[in-house]
Every structure is written in C-alpha cells, then in structure tokens.
Design an enzyme around this catalytic site. Structure first.
Site, mmCIF file in Angstrom:
data_model
loop_
_atom_site.group_PDB
_atom_site.id
_atom_site.type_symbol
_atom_site.label_atom_id
_atom_site.label_comp_id
_atom_site.label_asym_id
_atom_site.label_seq_id
_atom_site.Cartn_x
_atom_site.Cartn_y
_atom_site.Cartn_z
ATOM 1 N N CYS A 13 0.841 -1.205 0.000
ATOM 2 C CA CYS A 13 0.000 0.000 0.000
ATOM 3 C C CYS A 13 0.876 1.255 0.000
ATOM 4 O O CYS A 13 0.598 2.217 -0.703
ATOM 5 C CB CYS A 13 -0.933 -0.016 1.209
ATOM 6 S SG CYS A 13 -2.018 1.415 1.330
ATOM 7 N N CYS A 20 -6.227 -4.272 7.007
ATOM 8 C CA CYS A 20 -7.407 -3.406 7.085
ATOM 9 C C CYS A 20 -8.565 -3.925 6.247
ATOM 10 O O CYS A 20 -9.721 -3.677 6.575
ATOM 11 C CB CYS A 20 -7.051 -1.980 6.697
ATOM 12 S SG CYS A 20 -6.680 -1.736 4.950
#
Lengths: 387, 356
Positions: free
Chosen positions: B103, B195
């Site tokens: 990410c 997440c």
C-alpha cells in the site's frame, strides 16, 4: 483570503429580516400548543408566519404544514401519500429519474420494504420529463398509480420541469402530484393554487431563512399518513412542537424572496449568463449541462472533460472559489451523479462536473474571481487526470 | 521552506498529529482521507483503525481542529487492484505478501503522490513512525512502533517527496501531543492486522476468494502426514493450525518449511529445518546513502515486519540480490521484503524469492 461563494443551492446566507424575526422570538417563552397567554403569544407568531407563507406562495394558510426541512417534507409527501393510496389499492410510484435523494430514496425504500413499484420517469438530455412520458406511464394502468413526484427545478443542473402540464395529467386521473420546489422558490414564480399540484416541498435555508425548517404545502383533501406520530400539531399529519423562531425566520425569508423574485431572476440570469460565456471562453471544450433556456436563473452546471470534479473543487477552494460537484456522497466518496447519468452522460463526464450557483449576495466580482482562475485550475486538474 | 503538503489522514492518531506538525512547521497543508473500500462499514470493529465511515469522520474532525482543508480521495479501485488482488495472487503463488508495504509502495507513494504532484503539491506527509532526513530513511526511536521496514521499498524518488513528521517521537509522545492539541483521536486504539479483512480471518478471506483446494501435507522425506484445504492458507514458519493428527517421530513440533503451489503441497518439518543462511531476492531498490553493492557489502537485514535483524553480506547482480546471513534465520517467507540497514539507516530492499 476573500472568497467567492458560488454554492447558494447548498445554502444561502440568511436575510437580515429573517435573522431579526428569528432572534426576536428566540428570547420568548411559550409553546404554540399551550392554552395560556405565553402559548397564545407564540401561536400568534406561528400563525402569522403560516399566513405570510401561504400568501406569498398562493396557498391557503391551512395548506401549510411546517416540517423540519425539505427532506422531511419530501419524506412525508412520498411515504405519506403512498401509504394513504395503498389503502385504496394503488402501489405504483411514478417519479422523475432526476429527483433529489430526499424524494428518490423514500420512494426506493418503499419499493424495497413496502411493496411499492417504483417507476422512474425518463428525462431527455436536458433533464426534462416530457408530458408524453408521464401520460404513457399513467395510462399503462391509471388505477394503480399511488402518486407522481416531479421536482419543480433540479438542484444539480437547474432544469425547470413543466410542472403545471405534468400535474394536470395526473389530475385528469385523480392521482396526487407532489413537487419538490426547494430550489424554485425565490428564483421562479411559484403559485401553489395555479400549479395544480397537491403537495409542494419548501425549505427555509434555501431562500434566506434558517436551517432545520421547511414546509409541505398540502392541498385541502390531501391527507398523507403521518411519518411522525405524536401530538398531532400540524393537521394531524405532522407532530412535534412547532419551532416558532425558525418558522418566523422562514416566513420573513419567503416573503422577501418571493417579493423580490422577478428582480432577482433578472439580475441572476445576467450574472449567470456572463459566468457561462466567460467560462466557455476560458475553457472552450466545456459542456454546459441542463436546459440551456429553461433553467434556474442562478444555476450554471458544467462538465470539464478530462478532469475529476473533486480535483477542480479542491483547486478552486484553494483559490477562494466555493462551489460544488453537486453529487451525493457516502463516506464522502463522490458517486457519479444520478442526474447526469439519467440525462445520458457517461460516467467520465459525470465525474468531471461542477456546479456554480448564484444567490442574493452574488456580485460581478464573484464571477470575475471564478472566471479568472478557471483556465489554470482546469489545466492543472487535467494533468492530474482521471485516476 | 514552505511546501505545499498533502497529509494523508487515516482517522488515526498518528496521521492526525503528523498533519498538525506539518502545518505548525509552516507548510501549506491539505488533509486527504483515502477511501480504500468501495463499501465502507459504518463503524470500527475491534482494533482496526481505518477504512470505515467513522474513520473518515475522525479524520475530517481532526483536520477541522488543526484548521486545514480536508477532502476525501477515492482510491478504492487502485487499492483493490494493487493491494487486495495482489495479496490474493501472491498467496495463490505460495508467497506471503505484506499488504501494508504494498500500500505504501503503490497507493500512498505512487497513486496518491502522482496525483498530488500533478495537482501542485510538493510532498505527501504520513503518520509513519520512521525518520526521514534529506531523503534518507532510518528507524524510529520507538523500537516497538518503527515502520521503516514497510517503507524500505520506496525509491529515492518517492522518498524525495515524502514527509514523516513523527520521525523523532515515540507513540506515547504522539498520543500526549494529540491530547494536548485537542485531537479527539488521542485515545483511539492502534490499528492492527490487515485493514481489508474486517474479521481478521485471513485464511477464511483467501478461501472465499480462491475456493478450497485440498492437498497433502508432507514431511521432508515426502511421506504424507496430513492434508489441507488450500496451500495458500499457510506461511513459512507457521506452526499452529496444521491439524496433523500424528505426532512427529521425535515428538517435536512441526513447522511449515515450504509451500509448493503447482503440486499444492505443504512441506513440514522440525524447527531446525527452517533455518536458512542464504536468501535470494529480486526487485532490488537502493534508496539510501550508499550505492548498490555490486561487491559484497556487510550490513544488517530485516526479513519481516517486526522481525529480528541479522548481520549479512549483500550483493546485487542485475535484478538479483544474494544475501549471505552471518547467523541462521527462521521463518523466511518468499514474498516478504528483505530490508537492508547500516546501523539504523535504510540502504535498500528487495523481495525475498527463495531461502536455503
């Protein structure tokens, strides 16, 4: 930094007269439903406000039902009329594809949970509902139509609907007709009795009154099932202690906005046309969305090819220009506007759109500010592209 | 120098304080919350700290308290493609990806940074716990919170436009400062886990995406000792959840030694067999103060997040990186990053392909 506020369709500054009427009442005690002197005094304020709004909009005082705002009025009209008509066996809701979410979402909720059949009325490339579209939809089975809802003027692209003609078609079949006139009041002539509609939504803060207050004009004999049950304060259709200060403020705003409507329309049309002309000069491939002629005087809505509306908004905000992408948010994530999609725009055009809306405090310098920076902002947003 | 800074704000305490510090340092700061899920949940569940509507509200409230503009950027498509799909396909290939690292590499310091630069920003600031001085990355003074490992994959170019305002602080200091600044997120729990896997059940998530694929669990001699429902559910060095009903001959616990996706075979063995002394890695990134080591360079290497640090000699040849460890390491999984350090300073990284 000075800024140009070009988002009057979101909310417009309160008129000084509205502030005065509201603040005068804020310091006084009294529930309009109480029988004693203080209650009667408050009731006097509320009823004068009701009469003032009725007079300004060509309705009878008894036709004014106060609500907490446009959203509640739309919910009451759509849900309440559906429930009362369903008792008589009607379950179709005919609703324009370009309605505000406050109308659209109650209709779809009724479809998902209460057995309604929601039939969106198609619009043309300018966002207009054609009378023939409504007529054909009704005539498929007139007896099963619970209600028709078409907004007076669109909040995003500003297109004005032929409400009188549409309402007359519904009336021929004895079908209740609701119109959300939140954006129209103060910008267009709105006369409830002449329009031939059965229910009309009005919002306080869009016309220079306070937020958190609105009204549904309900023709006599139209009795929606309540959404809010309780003390039955408003014609047994809407319960809740009346917000006397807000109602007084809204009435002052409606009175002035309607009295100045013709003059405002001329002034805003000239400003808006100047804005459109100069934005076209600065960004030659810009697309003006909505009806080029029959649109709200203060509305200019564009698509900027190759740009992301979010990026334009951010860059303009940094240059002191406050406007809107005009699209709905969930967790703040912009979805392509259902209004533009219904008008046949592709998702890329829908995502690159911006709405500028003028109002009673707008000046030529607001137009100068936005037209002065738009070319550079669009160039920069194009570089960032559609990611 | 006053810079135009885009502060990525997750809704957590770290990124809120980072944005506040950037603004206080005199930069022109704009807060942006990255919407990474197309269907965000309304509320946080458990200790997760991002990606819900509640988190985006927390981020906006923090921006308002700091007094900076705030916007939401929709990065859901990019995140889905570059992080979530990558995560699934890496597991399917028998590797163990690190999605946070991915990410940083593909979303925060590629998609977001590129857009920010195009829109006229000079830098992207985040709440990572790592030091960045003149483009040189090094560890946070808070050992437990140090995130230099998940930033070690960034190129010099990316680091050149990054800003980590929490670099000199511990987490405890950050929390105190958040409280002092009136940021309501001061007490918000730390984010953990992955997440985009709300319930923390990675194996269940992969099973929904990849389906079940039963196969054998074998020992080093090739003897079948058990079975599994999908080789992707395992990671090298894993001991729990093997569900082998026969004890090993020596009675010692068994660990996953390797995952072979083509034959869908998981090989297990004793802890001693996990030990490796050489690591082959690919995709080298040299982002520190020393040039790429075409001759063996003595340095330190970290082979997973929060993992041990080993002395090593690293050498680059083309796209390959050869690492000779000074002492044996265990649980070295393909797909994880090897991040190289001189003392506390990051000098480069590469993606682990094999270890022996």
């Amino acid at each position: 930094m000075e800024s140009a506020y070009l988002d009057h369709a979101a909310t417009t500054p309160m008129l000084p007269e509205a502030v005065e009427a509201m603040t005068a009442q804020l310091g006084r005690v009294g529930n309009a439903s109480s029988l004693h002197t203080a209650g009667r005094r408050t009731r006097q304020v509320v009823e004068e406000a009701r009469e003032s709004i009725a007079e300004a909009l060509g309705a009878r005082p008894s036709e004014v039902v106060f609500t907490s705002g446009g959203t509640e009025a739309d919910n009451l009209a759509v849900k309440g009329l559906y429930w009362s008509r369903r008792a008589k066996g009607a379950n179709r809701i005919l609703i324009s594809a370009v309605e505000h979410h406050a109308t659209l979402d109650p209709a779809h909720w009724l479809g998902d949970h209460q057995g309604a059949v929601v039939e969106p009325l198609e619009v043309d490339e300018y966002g207009r509902v054609h009378p023939q579209t409504l007529r054909a939809a009704i005539e498929r089975d007139p007896g099963s139509v619970a209600l028709v809802s078409v907004m007076w003027a669109n909040n995003e692209v500003g297109t004005v609907q032929p409400v009188r003609v549409l309402a007359a078609i519904a009336r021929d079949h004895g079908i209740p007709f609701h119109t959300d006139a939140v954006q129209a009041v103060g910008q267009l002539p709105v006369v409830f009795a002449d329009a031939g509609v059965d229910a009309l939504t009005l919002s306080g803060h869009k016309v220079g009154g306070p937020m958190g207050t609105g009204a549904l004009l309900l023709a006599r004999g139209i009795d929606p099932v309540p959404v809010l049950h309780g003390g039955g304060q408003e014609r047994d259709v809407r319960s809740g202690t009346l917000d006397a200060p807000s109602v007084a403020g809204m009435a002052a705003a409606v009175r002035i906005a309607v009295a100045r409507q013709a003059e405002t329309a001329v002034r805003l049309t000239a400003l808006r046309d100047d804005l459109v002309t100069r934005i076209r000069q600065a960004v030659p491939d810009v697309i003006l969305n909505g009806d080029p002629v029959n649109r709200l005087p203060g509305n200019a809505h564009f698509s900027f090819p190759g740009c992301e509306g979010d990026a334009l908004l951010m860059l303009l905000d940094a240059k002191g220009v406050e406007c809107s992408t005009g699209s709905a948010c969930s967790a703040g994530v912009a979805q392509p506007s259902h209004v533009l999609l219904a008008m046949g725009a592709d998702a890329v055009r829908a995502r690159g759109s911006l709405r500028f809306t003028l109002g009673h405090t707008s000046t030529p310098s607001d137009v100068d500010r936005v037209t002065g920076v738009i070319a550079g902002v669009v160039e920069r947003a194009r570089r960032a592209g559609l990611t | 120098m006053r810079l135009r800074v885009l502060a990525a704000m997750s809704g957590g305490v770290d990124s809120a304080v980072a944005a506040a510090r950037a603004a206080e340092a005199g930069h022109d700061v704009t807060g942006v919350h990255l919407a990474l899920s197309a269907n965000p949940q309304s509320h946080r569940t458990g200790a997760r700290g991002c990606c819900t509507i509640e988190d985006s509200r927390d981020a906006r409230r923090a921006a308002d308290v700091i007094g900076i503009p705030f916007y939401i950027w929709d990065m859901a498509e990019r995140f889905q493609r570059d992080v979530v799909e990558d995560f699934v396909s890496e597991y399917a290939a028998g590797r163990t990806p690190n999605p946070c690292l991915r990410c940083n590499e593909k979303i925060k310091f590629e998609a977001v940074l590129d857009r920010a630069l195009a829109l006229g920003f000079d830098a992207v600031a985040t709440g990572h716990h790592a030091r960045l001085v003149d483009g040189v990355l090094s560890r946070s003074p808070d050992e437990g919170k140090d995130q230099s490992y998940v930033l070690g994959v960034l190129t010099r170019e990316q680091l050149g436009h990054a800003m980590f305002p929490l670099g000199d602080s511990t987490k405890a200091q950050v929390r105190q400062e958040a409280a002092r600044r009136g940021l309501m997120v001061a007490d918000k729990p730390d984010s953990h886990d992955i997440c985009f896997i709300a319930d923390g059940d990675t194996r269940g998530f992969l099973e929904r995406r990849l389906g079940t694929a039963p196969g054998p669990i074998v020992d080093a001699s090739g003897e079948v000792v058990g079975s599994h429902e999908g080789a992707y559910g395992f990671t090298v060095g894993q001991r729990k959840g093997l569900h082998i009903d026969r004890p090993a001959p020596d009675g010692r616990p068994r660990y996953v030694l390797s995952i072979e996706p083509v034959s869908n075979t998981v090989t297990v063995g004793p802890r001693s067999a996990l030990e490796v002394t050489t690591v082959e890695a690919v995709r080298p990134v040299w982002n520190g103060p020393v040039a790429a080591p075409y001759e063996p360079l003595a340095c330190m290497v970290q082979l997973r997040a929060h993992g041990e640090v080993y002395g090593c000699r690293v050498q680059v040849s083309g796209e390959q990186v050869h690492v000779a460890l000074d002492s044996p390491a265990t649980g070295v999984a393909a797909g994880q990053a090897a991040v190289f350090y001189l003392e506390d300073t990051v000098i480069g990284s590469a993606t682990i392909a094999r270890a022996a």
